[in-house]
Design a protein around this motif. Structure first.
Motif, PDB file in Angstrom:
ATOM      1  N   ALA A   1      44.597   7.078  85.012  1.00  0.00           N
ATOM      2  CA  ALA A   1      45.904   7.082  84.344  1.00  0.00           C
ATOM      3  C   ALA A   1      47.015   6.697  85.303  1.00  0.00           C
ATOM      4  O   ALA A   1      48.068   6.209  84.882  1.00  0.00           O
ATOM      5  CB  ALA A   1      46.174   8.453  83.731  1.00  0.00           C
ATOM      6  N   ARG A   2      46.796   6.896  86.612  1.00  0.00           N
ATOM      7  CA  ARG A   2      47.821   6.585  87.618  1.00  0.00           C
ATOM      8  C   ARG A   2      47.860   5.104  87.974  1.00  0.00           C
ATOM      9  O   ARG A   2      48.743   4.684  88.710  1.00  0.00           O
ATOM     10  CB  ARG A   2      47.573   7.390  88.892  1.00  0.00           C
ATOM     11  N   ARG A   3      46.908   4.333  87.493  1.00  0.00           N
ATOM     12  CA  ARG A   3      46.842   2.943  87.894  1.00  0.00           C
ATOM     13  C   ARG A   3      48.017   2.140  87.328  1.00  0.00           C
ATOM     14  O   ARG A   3      48.663   2.532  86.364  1.00  0.00           O
ATOM     15  CB  ARG A   3      45.517   2.323  87.429  1.00  0.00           C
ATOM     16  N   ASN A   4      48.252   0.986  87.927  1.00  0.00           N
ATOM     17  CA  ASN A   4      49.347   0.117  87.526  1.00  0.00           C
ATOM     18  C   ASN A   4      49.184  -0.295  86.060  1.00  0.00           C
ATOM     19  O   ASN A   4      48.088  -0.672  85.632  1.00  0.00           O
ATOM     20  CB  ASN A   4      49.359  -1.120  88.423  1.00  0.00           C
ATOM     21  N   PRO A   5      50.245  -0.247  85.249  1.00  0.00           N
ATOM     22  CA  PRO A   5      50.122  -0.616  83.835  1.00  0.00           C
ATOM     23  C   PRO A   5      49.590  -2.026  83.612  1.00  0.00           C
ATOM     24  O   PRO A   5      48.803  -2.258  82.692  1.00  0.00           O
ATOM     25  CB  PRO A   5      51.554  -0.462  83.315  1.00  0.00           C
ATOM     26  N   VAL A   6      50.020  -2.971  84.445  1.00  0.00           N
ATOM     27  CA  VAL A   6      49.522  -4.335  84.294  1.00  0.00           C
ATOM     28  C   VAL A   6      48.022  -4.395  84.565  1.00  0.00           C
ATOM     29  O   VAL A   6      47.278  -5.116  83.879  1.00  0.00           O
ATOM     30  CB  VAL A   6      50.288  -5.287  85.230  1.00  0.00           C
ATOM     31  N   ALA A   7      47.545  -3.644  85.544  1.00  0.00           N
ATOM     32  CA  ALA A   7      46.116  -3.609  85.838  1.00  0.00           C
ATOM     33  C   ALA A   7      45.338  -3.035  84.660  1.00  0.00           C
ATOM     34  O   ALA A   7      44.258  -3.540  84.305  1.00  0.00           O
ATOM     35  CB  ALA A   7      45.856  -2.791  87.097  1.00  0.00           C
ATOM     36  N   LYS A   8      45.862  -1.996  84.030  1.00  0.00           N
ATOM     37  CA  LYS A   8      45.178  -1.407  82.881  1.00  0.00           C
ATOM     38  C   LYS A   8      45.153  -2.361  81.696  1.00  0.00           C
ATOM     39  O   LYS A   8      44.133  -2.488  81.009  1.00  0.00           O
ATOM     40  CB  LYS A   8      45.856  -0.083  82.500  1.00  0.00           C
TER      41      LYS A   8
ATOM     42  N   GLY B   1      42.177  11.016  81.791  1.00  0.00           N
ATOM     43  CA  GLY B   1      42.923  12.226  81.478  1.00  0.00           C
ATOM     44  C   GLY B   1      43.186  12.429  80.008  1.00  0.00           C
ATOM     45  O   GLY B   1      44.169  13.082  79.633  1.00  0.00           O
ATOM     46  N   ILE B   2      42.320  11.881  79.138  1.00  0.00           N
ATOM     47  CA  ILE B   2      42.499  12.007  77.695  1.00  0.00           C
ATOM     48  C   ILE B   2      41.382  12.870  77.124  1.00  0.00           C
ATOM     49  O   ILE B   2      40.206  12.673  77.462  1.00  0.00           O
ATOM     50  CB  ILE B   2      42.489  10.627  76.997  1.00  0.00           C
ATOM     51  N   ARG B   3      41.725  13.788  76.259  1.00  0.00           N
ATOM     52  CA  ARG B   3      40.722  14.586  75.582  1.00  0.00           C
ATOM     53  C   ARG B   3      40.144  13.802  74.407  1.00  0.00           C
ATOM     54  O   ARG B   3      40.824  12.989  73.784  1.00  0.00           O
ATOM     55  CB  ARG B   3      41.326  15.902  75.091  1.00  0.00           C
ATOM     56  N   TYR B   4      38.887  14.078  74.111  1.00  0.00           N
ATOM     57  CA  TYR B   4      38.220  13.344  73.031  1.00  0.00           C
ATOM     58  C   TYR B   4      38.887  13.607  71.686  1.00  0.00           C
ATOM     59  O   TYR B   4      38.963  12.712  70.833  1.00  0.00           O
ATOM     60  CB  TYR B   4      36.742  13.733  72.983  1.00  0.00           C
TER      61      TYR B   4
END
Length: 266
Positions: free
Chosen positions: A15-22, A57-60
């Motif tokens: 979740a901490r990764r760069n938005p463009v990378a995601k 970091g997301i719950r199912y």
């Protein structure tokens, strides 16, 4: 209420990764899976996406709520193919008048439904873990997108929750004036159409005012703009993109080796 805010734990590794990378990883992952029609590759892709979900970091349960429109579209695809599919090959499982279900129909429907999930889930995960403001900043800094486009898209994205509020206000105003469809399905459809048209007109007017306000504030001046929030693109972001390519390639390779590969073209 329509929500666009991120729902992931902010300290999660991916979740901490760069938005463009995601966004790039999601687009590459989805694009590669479009090359085949078989159910094996998308099934492997969905399994990988669900396995990596805790790293975002997301719950199912939260993902299930965000992906509810996908579930509804999958049900619609299944019903449509069962009723109107041209290919009825394979062993017949159900023959009830106009409804003829065969193994070929189910295999085609399964492959299409899994492809919809495999292609759409990365986008759902990206927007569930990314703040819209950070995404706009990253598009300007890392993808070199025009500031007018990025900030305009951010402003439009921020206005999306207002659509739900305006729909409620229009419906309540019409109900207060005695405009109610009751139990008549035709009247309900007409009322829905007119409400949607009123919502569309309001959205166009708001977009026009927003565009004029942006131009008045110099977004079309063409001068270089400074940034207040830095969005660094690190080695971990490059590894995320490379990992998405590797996972999608592994899914396609498994499909080819098992003999289930059905190319989209050819």
């Amino acid at each position: 209420m329509i929500s666009i805010e991120p729902v992931a734990a902010p300290d999660a590794p991916l979740a901490r990764r760069n938005p463009v990378a995601k966004v790039a990883a999601a687009l590459i992952f989805s694009f590669i899976l479009l090359a085949t029609l078989d159910p094996v590759a998308p099934a492997i892709a969905i399994a990988c996406e669900l396995a990596l979900l805790p790293l975002f970091g997301i719950r199912y349960r939260v993902l299930a709520r965000r992906a509810l429109p996908l579930l509804l579209s999958a049900a619609g695809i299944l019903v449509t193919l069962v009723l109107f599919a041209a290919d009825r090959s394979g062993r017949v499982l159900l023959d009830a008048g106009p409804v003829l279900v065969s193994t070929g129909v189910l295999l085609t429907a399964l492959g299409l439904v899994l492809r919809v999930f495999a292609v759409a889930l990365p986008g759902v995960i990206v927007f569930a873990t990314t703040d819209p403001t950070d995404l706009a900043d990253a598009l300007i800094q890392n993808a070199k997108a025009p500031a007018r486009f990025a900030i305009g898209a951010l402003a439009a994205f921020r206005l999306v929750p207002l659509l739900g509020q305006e729909w409620q206000m229009i419906s309540m105003a019409r109900r207060a004036r005695g405009v109610d469809a009751g139990r008549n399905p035709v009247a309900k459809l007409r009322l829905f159409t007119s409400t949607a048209f009123a919502l569309l007109v309001g959205a166009i007017r708001r977009g026009t005012r927003l565009a004029v306000a942006m131009d008045a504030r110099g977004f079309d001046a063409g001068t270089p703009r400074t940034v207040a929030r830095r969005q660094p693109f690190t080695r971990a972001d490059a590894l995320l993109i490379a990992g998405s390519v590797a996972l999608a390639g592994a899914a396609l390779t498994t499909s080819i080796l098992t003999g289930a590969f059905r190319p989209l073209i050819g």
